[in-house]
Design a protein around this motif. Structure first.
Motif, PDB file in Angstrom:
ATOM      1  N   ASP A   1     -12.873  -3.288 -25.066  1.00 43.61           N
ATOM      2  CA  ASP A   1     -13.366  -3.302 -26.436  1.00 43.61           C
ATOM      3  C   ASP A   1     -12.204  -3.382 -27.423  1.00 43.61           C
ATOM      4  O   ASP A   1     -11.136  -2.796 -27.195  1.00 43.61           O
ATOM      5  CB  ASP A   1     -14.153  -2.025 -26.746  1.00 43.61           C
ATOM      6  CG  ASP A   1     -15.418  -1.904 -25.920  1.00 43.61           C
ATOM      7  OD1 ASP A   1     -15.915  -2.943 -25.436  1.00 43.61           O
ATOM      8  OD2 ASP A   1     -15.909  -0.777 -25.755  1.00 43.61           O
TER       9      ASP A   1
ATOM     10  N   ILE B   1     -11.382  -2.307 -31.267  1.00 48.02           N
ATOM     11  CA  ILE B   1     -11.910  -1.388 -32.276  1.00 48.02           C
ATOM     12  C   ILE B   1     -11.128  -1.548 -33.576  1.00 48.02           C
ATOM     13  O   ILE B   1      -9.893  -1.433 -33.589  1.00 48.02           O
ATOM     14  CB  ILE B   1     -11.788   0.088 -31.813  1.00 48.02           C
ATOM     15  CG1 ILE B   1     -12.296   0.250 -30.371  1.00 48.02           C
ATOM     16  CG2 ILE B   1     -12.508   1.007 -32.786  1.00 48.02           C
ATOM     17  CD1 ILE B   1     -13.755   0.025 -30.197  1.00 48.02           C
TER      18      ILE B   1
ATOM     19  N   SER C   1     -16.584  -2.887 -34.041  1.00 47.28           N
ATOM     20  CA  SER C   1     -16.049  -3.040 -32.687  1.00 47.28           C
ATOM     21  C   SER C   1     -16.540  -4.353 -32.093  1.00 47.28           C
ATOM     22  O   SER C   1     -17.552  -4.914 -32.526  1.00 47.28           O
ATOM     23  CB  SER C   1     -16.464  -1.866 -31.795  1.00 47.28           C
ATOM     24  OG  SER C   1     -17.876  -1.841 -31.651  1.00 47.28           O
ATOM     25  N   VAL C   2     -15.805  -4.823 -31.091  1.00 47.72           N
ATOM     26  CA  VAL C   2     -16.173  -6.027 -30.350  1.00 47.72           C
ATOM     27  C   VAL C   2     -16.119  -5.683 -28.874  1.00 47.72           C
ATOM     28  O   VAL C   2     -15.073  -5.267 -28.366  1.00 47.72           O
ATOM     29  CB  VAL C   2     -15.204  -7.194 -30.637  1.00 47.72           C
ATOM     30  CG1 VAL C   2     -15.701  -8.471 -29.960  1.00 47.72           C
ATOM     31  CG2 VAL C   2     -15.030  -7.410 -32.129  1.00 47.72           C
ATOM     32  N   GLY C   3     -17.242  -5.836 -28.190  1.00 46.51           N
ATOM     33  CA  GLY C   3     -17.301  -5.517 -26.771  1.00 46.51           C
ATOM     34  C   GLY C   3     -17.151  -6.751 -25.910  1.00 46.51           C
ATOM     35  O   GLY C   3     -17.094  -7.886 -26.402  1.00 46.51           O
TER      36      GLY C   3
ATOM     37  N   GLU D   1     -18.997 -10.249 -26.496  1.00 44.25           N
ATOM     38  CA  GLU D   1     -19.549 -10.295 -27.848  1.00 44.25           C
ATOM     39  C   GLU D   1     -18.746 -11.231 -28.745  1.00 44.25           C
ATOM     40  O   GLU D   1     -17.527 -11.342 -28.596  1.00 44.25           O
ATOM     41  CB  GLU D   1     -19.538  -8.905 -28.491  1.00 44.25           C
ATOM     42  CG  GLU D   1     -20.658  -8.005 -28.081  1.00 44.25           C
ATOM     43  CD  GLU D   1     -20.712  -6.778 -28.987  1.00 44.25           C
ATOM     44  OE1 GLU D   1     -21.788  -6.521 -29.543  1.00 44.25           O
ATOM     45  OE2 GLU D   1     -19.684  -6.107 -29.145  1.00 44.25           O
TER      46      GLU D   1
ATOM     47  N   ARG E   1      -9.631  -0.667 -26.089  1.00 46.61           N
ATOM     48  CA  ARG E   1     -10.132   0.444 -25.281  1.00 46.61           C
ATOM     49  C   ARG E   1     -10.774  -0.103 -24.013  1.00 46.61           C
ATOM     50  O   ARG E   1     -11.574  -1.035 -24.066  1.00 46.61           O
ATOM     51  CB  ARG E   1     -11.155   1.250 -26.087  1.00 46.61           C
ATOM     52  CG  ARG E   1     -11.675   2.504 -25.389  1.00 46.61           C
ATOM     53  CD  ARG E   1     -12.645   3.247 -26.297  1.00 46.61           C
ATOM     54  NE  ARG E   1     -12.012   3.659 -27.545  1.00 46.61           N
ATOM     55  CZ  ARG E   1     -12.674   3.964 -28.657  1.00 46.61           C
ATOM     56  NH1 ARG E   1     -13.992   3.875 -28.686  1.00 46.61           N
ATOM     57  NH2 ARG E   1     -12.024   4.347 -29.747  1.00 46.61           N
TER      58      ARG E   1
ATOM     59  N   GLY F   1     -14.790 -11.914 -25.202  1.00 50.86           N
ATOM     60  CA  GLY F   1     -15.350 -11.751 -26.528  1.00 50.86           C
ATOM     61  C   GLY F   1     -14.535 -12.525 -27.545  1.00 50.86           C
ATOM     62  O   GLY F   1     -13.535 -13.158 -27.225  1.00 50.86           O
TER      63      GLY F   1
END
Length: 257
Positions: free
Chosen positions: A2, A4, A24-26, A29, A62, A182
């Motif tokens: 991720d 953040i 956030s970007v997972g 995504e 993360r 992502g």
């Protein structure tokens, strides 16, 4: 993995550019960033990519990167940023030169990136011999060669004609289909945002702060259907209504600067 954005604020001397931006970007995504000119979109992308240290807040990664990832964050630029004296193959392989990969592994990574972007037959060609759309494909292939967790894309289609832009949007849909990668996608083009993003972060006029986060429930592969296009057009109109007044004010500010 991720990405953040944690209450990011930034100033350039006395100029407030961003104020407490968080999202956030997972994995898999796509988050688009839109807003009026001068709202800090490109500054935010530079902070997310570690090119700029924010005045306050932080950007952090993360979780574990995907298998084979050589660089978690990789940029795709508006101006292609290719080496004019290097072939397509050498441009794509350039970020791999100082990795621990063997020559054979580098060749395999380059071949995979060229295959995924439809450039296998152009590997020996030089940038000056390619159209704008093909040059941007080389930039995308170069980013894919390091197998990033997240692409950071700064107006990647804005220098291209409408037909080429449409074709590359279809390419992006295919490249993102497996969910391994992502993206943060900065754009002025609301059509691109609604075609490609899972969520759209709408920033206010400078200092850019989040006005609204718009989620899109239609799958990316389904967005080309007539019914979906009608819904996406409605969404574009909603986004434009959010930023129209501030976009006009920002344009007047530039004209009278």
């Amino acid at each position: 993995m991720d990405l953040i954005a944690d209450t990011i604020s930034h100033r350039f001397e006395a100029l407030d550019v961003l104020h407490e931006v968080s999202f956030s970007v997972g994995p898999g995504e796509v988050v688009a960033i839109v807003g009026p000119s001068g709202c800090g979109k490109s500054t935010l992308l530079a902070i997310l990519g570690g090119l700029l240290q924010p005045t306050a807040g932080r950007a952090q990664l993360r979780g574990a990167p995907p298998d084979g990832c050589l660089n978690p964050l990789t940029f795709v630029f508006q101006d292609f940023a290719l080496l004019p004296w290097a072939s397509v193959e050498d441009n794509v392989g350039f970020p791999l030169l100082h990795t621990a990969l063997s020559a054979q592994q580098r060749r395999a990574a380059v071949d995979d990136a060229l295959r995924r972007t439809g450039l296998i037959d152009f590997r020996a060609v030089y940038p000056r011999q390619l159209s704008g759309g093909m040059r941007q494909r080389v930039g995308i292939a170069r980013a894919l060669a390091v197998r990033p967790a997240i692409l950071l894309m700064d107006e990647p289609l804005s220098a291209l004609d409408s037909q080429t832009r449409e074709l590359l949007m279809e390419d992006f849909v295919d490249l993102l289909a497996d969910g391994a990668m992502g993206a943060v996608y900065v754009t002025h083009n609301l059509e691109e945002a609604v075609r490609l993003a899972d969520r759209i972060v709408v920033l206010s006029r400078r200092p850019g702060r989040i006005r609204k986060v718009v989620s899109i429930s239609i799958g990316r592969r389904e967005r080309g259907s007539p019914a979906a296009r009608a819904q996406l057009l409605d969404l574009q109109n909603e986004l434009w209504a959010l930023i129209r007044t501030e976009a006009i004010d920002a344009e007047r500010e530039v004209q009278h600067a």
